[in-house]
Design a protein around this motif. Structure first.
Motif, PDB file in Angstrom:
ATOM      1  N   UNK A 131       0.802  -1.226   0.000  1.00  0.00           N
ATOM      2  CA  UNK A 131       0.000   0.000   0.000  1.00  0.00           C
ATOM      3  C   UNK A 131       0.830   1.267   0.000  1.00  0.00           C
ATOM      4  N   UNK A 132       0.168   2.429   0.070  1.00  0.00           N
ATOM      5  CA  UNK A 132       0.896   3.716   0.120  1.00  0.00           C
ATOM      6  C   UNK A 132       1.777   3.806   1.363  1.00  0.00           C
ATOM      7  N   UNK A 133       2.871   4.526   1.241  1.00  0.00           N
ATOM      8  CA  UNK A 133       3.811   4.716   2.343  1.00  0.00           C
ATOM      9  C   UNK A 133       3.786   6.179   2.759  1.00  0.00           C
ATOM     10  N   UNK A 134       3.534   6.413   4.049  1.00  0.00           N
ATOM     11  CA  UNK A 134       3.603   7.753   4.623  1.00  0.00           C
ATOM     12  C   UNK A 134       4.729   7.759   5.650  1.00  0.00           C
ATOM     13  N   UNK A 135       5.515   8.825   5.694  1.00  0.00           N
ATOM     14  CA  UNK A 135       6.581   8.928   6.690  1.00  0.00           C
ATOM     15  C   UNK A 135       6.441  10.236   7.455  1.00  0.00           C
ATOM     16  N   UNK A 161       4.279   8.376  -0.482  1.00  0.00           N
ATOM     17  CA  UNK A 161       3.166   9.180  -1.000  1.00  0.00           C
ATOM     18  C   UNK A 161       3.195  10.585  -0.413  1.00  0.00           C
ATOM     19  N   UNK A 162       3.735  10.726   0.808  1.00  0.00           N
ATOM     20  CA  UNK A 162       3.814  12.037   1.471  1.00  0.00           C
ATOM     21  C   UNK A 162       4.700  11.913   2.698  1.00  0.00           C
ATOM     22  N   UNK A 163       5.246  13.058   3.138  1.00  0.00           N
ATOM     23  CA  UNK A 163       6.076  13.102   4.347  1.00  0.00           C
ATOM     24  C   UNK A 163       5.621  14.262   5.225  1.00  0.00           C
ATOM     25  N   UNK A 164       5.994  14.189   6.495  1.00  0.00           N
ATOM     26  CA  UNK A 164       5.691  15.289   7.417  1.00  0.00           C
ATOM     27  C   UNK A 164       6.780  15.375   8.470  1.00  0.00           C
ATOM     28  N   UNK A 165       7.068  16.599   8.906  1.00  0.00           N
ATOM     29  CA  UNK A 165       7.944  16.812  10.058  1.00  0.00           C
ATOM     30  C   UNK A 165       7.132  17.498  11.141  1.00  0.00           C
ATOM     31  N   UNK A 322      -3.478  11.003  -0.717  1.00  0.00           N
ATOM     32  CA  UNK A 322      -3.841   9.789  -1.459  1.00  0.00           C
ATOM     33  C   UNK A 322      -5.166   9.989  -2.186  1.00  0.00           C
ATOM     34  N   UNK A 323      -6.105  10.638  -1.486  1.00  0.00           N
ATOM     35  CA  UNK A 323      -7.417  10.907  -2.085  1.00  0.00           C
ATOM     36  C   UNK A 323      -7.270  11.796  -3.323  1.00  0.00           C
ATOM     37  N   UNK A 324      -6.443  12.828  -3.207  1.00  0.00           N
ATOM     38  CA  UNK A 324      -6.226  13.747  -4.332  1.00  0.00           C
ATOM     39  C   UNK A 324      -5.591  13.013  -5.508  1.00  0.00           C
ATOM     40  N   UNK A 325      -4.629  12.132  -5.208  1.00  0.00           N
ATOM     41  CA  UNK A 325      -3.955  11.371  -6.271  1.00  0.00           C
ATOM     42  C   UNK A 325      -4.928  10.426  -6.964  1.00  0.00           C
ATOM     43  N   UNK A 326      -5.813   9.807  -6.167  1.00  0.00           N
ATOM     44  CA  UNK A 326      -6.804   8.880  -6.748  1.00  0.00           C
ATOM     45  C   UNK A 326      -7.794   9.641  -7.630  1.00  0.00           C
ATOM     46  N   UNK A 327      -8.226  10.803  -7.154  1.00  0.00           N
ATOM     47  CA  UNK A 327      -9.178  11.607  -7.936  1.00  0.00           C
ATOM     48  C   UNK A 327      -8.546  12.063  -9.251  1.00  0.00           C
ATOM     49  N   UNK A 328      -7.273  12.430  -9.174  1.00  0.00           N
ATOM     50  CA  UNK A 328      -6.549  12.861 -10.387  1.00  0.00           C
ATOM     51  C   UNK A 328      -6.444  11.699 -11.378  1.00  0.00           C
ATOM     52  N   UNK A 329      -6.182  10.505 -10.826  1.00  0.00           N
ATOM     53  CA  UNK A 329      -6.039   9.293 -11.672  1.00  0.00           C
ATOM     54  C   UNK A 329      -7.359   8.966 -12.361  1.00  0.00           C
ATOM     55  N   UNK A 330      -8.462   9.034 -11.565  1.00  0.00           N
ATOM     56  CA  UNK A 330      -9.778   8.692 -12.134  1.00  0.00           C
ATOM     57  C   UNK A 330     -10.294   9.808 -13.039  1.00  0.00           C
ATOM     58  N   UNK A 331      -9.855  11.055 -12.738  1.00  0.00           N
ATOM     59  CA  UNK A 331     -10.318  12.186 -13.535  1.00  0.00           C
ATOM     60  C   UNK A 331      -9.704  12.182 -14.905  1.00  0.00           C
TER      61      UNK A 331
END
Length: 331
Positions: A131-135, A161-165, A322-331
């Motif tokens: 699945x997607x990887x978040x760090x 898929x995304x990172x955060x500090x 992830x939601x934004x990426x999925x919407x972009x893919x389906x769009x």
């Protein structure tokens, strides 16, 4: 991030100390972990703790890089693991070398700019997780993670898929000097050195002649400790060279993967003037700088204070990517 501190916890120090010592980290039972030992490229090891709760094979995996002298038992690690459980995500906490309760073998430890270590750890997670990887990196771990994202530029997106500090000293020079002054020196510096110095001396037993024991025992702040131990062991000339070269702030403009940098403006360790502004970061980086929260605190009302506000906000950011990426893919 909209965050309101409880009225009974005014100020950055109280919000920091209460969160670490007294806060509630999980909703039901405490997270439990199973441990894997991974051999590093230089034939040392890191211990990785996996939260035992159930998740689907293709669910996101949340990787939590701890802060200075942290572990999977840190308040924020337990809070993130519990938020992941509620969301149905897997969660793992890799320990920087020497932080899992057992001293590592190599003549080195860990440091704030250790992006090579971050790289091989994340790539191994990527290989073994569907699945997607978040760090997310906390404090020191977040600086190292953002440093990695800057180094990797567009290649980071092939791994995560995304990172955060969170509450990271992205300008190590400013934060390093801040923690060596006043109340910070009396309380936080003393606390960190109380575990760092004995571990460094064990490292000297393993590798005689690695550094001067008397000089280390005389260290009264992180600047002196880093000058004797951290900097020379990891290829830096001295503390000034280490702090300037390891800082993530100069590299934030190079980040090309979705990234979030959370810093409370009343963090006792991090001067607000040193925090990145919009001009310092790429379009991929979102800055959240709430007025309160302390250093990895963000306790929330009602009493007794939970510390789930920040992990929930960070995981909400991840889910939105992830939601934004999925919407972009389906769009």
């Amino acid at each position: 991030m909209l965050y309101q501190a409880p009225w009974w916890l005014p100020g950055g120090n109280l919000q920091t100390i209460y969160a670490a010592l007294r806060s509630k980290r999980y909703l039901a039972e405490a997270p439990s972990f199973s441990r894997e030992r991974w051999t590093t490229p230089d034939d040392d090891f890191v211990d990785v703790d996996f939260a035992r709760h159930a998740s689907a094979d293709d669910a996101p995996l949340l990787v939590v890089f701890h802060g200075l002298e942290g572990s999977s038992a840190s308040h924020y690690a337990e809070a993130f693991a519990d938020v992941a459980r509620v969301r149905g995500w897997a969660c793992a906490v890799p320990h920087f070398r020497g932080c899992s309760g057992e001293i590592n073998r190599a003549p080195r430890a860990y440091h704030s700019g250790d992006f090579e270590e971050i790289d091989w750890i994340l790539r191994r997670f990527r290989r073994q997780h569907a699945g997607p990887l978040f760090a997310v990196g906390i404090s020191l771990g977040g600086n190292a993670l953002m440093r990695w994202a800057g180094e990797m530029e567009s290649a980071a997106g092939e791994v995560v898929a995304a990172v955060a500090s969170v509450c990271s000293p992205l300008d190590l020079v400013a934060s390093g000097h801040a923690i060596g002054r006043g109340f910070n020196r009396l309380v936080y510096t003393r606390m960190f050195l109380s575990s760092m110095v004995p571990k460094a001396l064990k490292k000297l037993e393993q590798h005689p002649g690695l550094f001067n024991a008397d000089a280390l025992l005389a260290a009264r702040d992180l600047y002196a400790f880093d000058n004797i131990f951290t900097a020379p062991l990891h290829g830096f000339q001295n503390t000034d060279d280490y702090w300037s070269r390891a800082s993530a702030k100069p590299h934030l403009r190079r980040i090309a993967v979705a990234a979030l940098a959370v810093n409370a403006l009343n963090d006792p360790f991090i001067p607000p003037a040193s925090l990145p502004q919009a001009a310092d970061v790429s379009a991929a980086v979102t800055l959240w700088q709430p007025p309160e929260g302390g250093h990895v605190g963000f306790p929330s009302a009602p009493f007794p204070g939970h510390v789930r506000a920040m992990p929930e906000a960070v995981c909400g950011f991840f889910a939105a990517q992830v939601e934004a990426a999925q919407n972009q893919h389906h769009g």
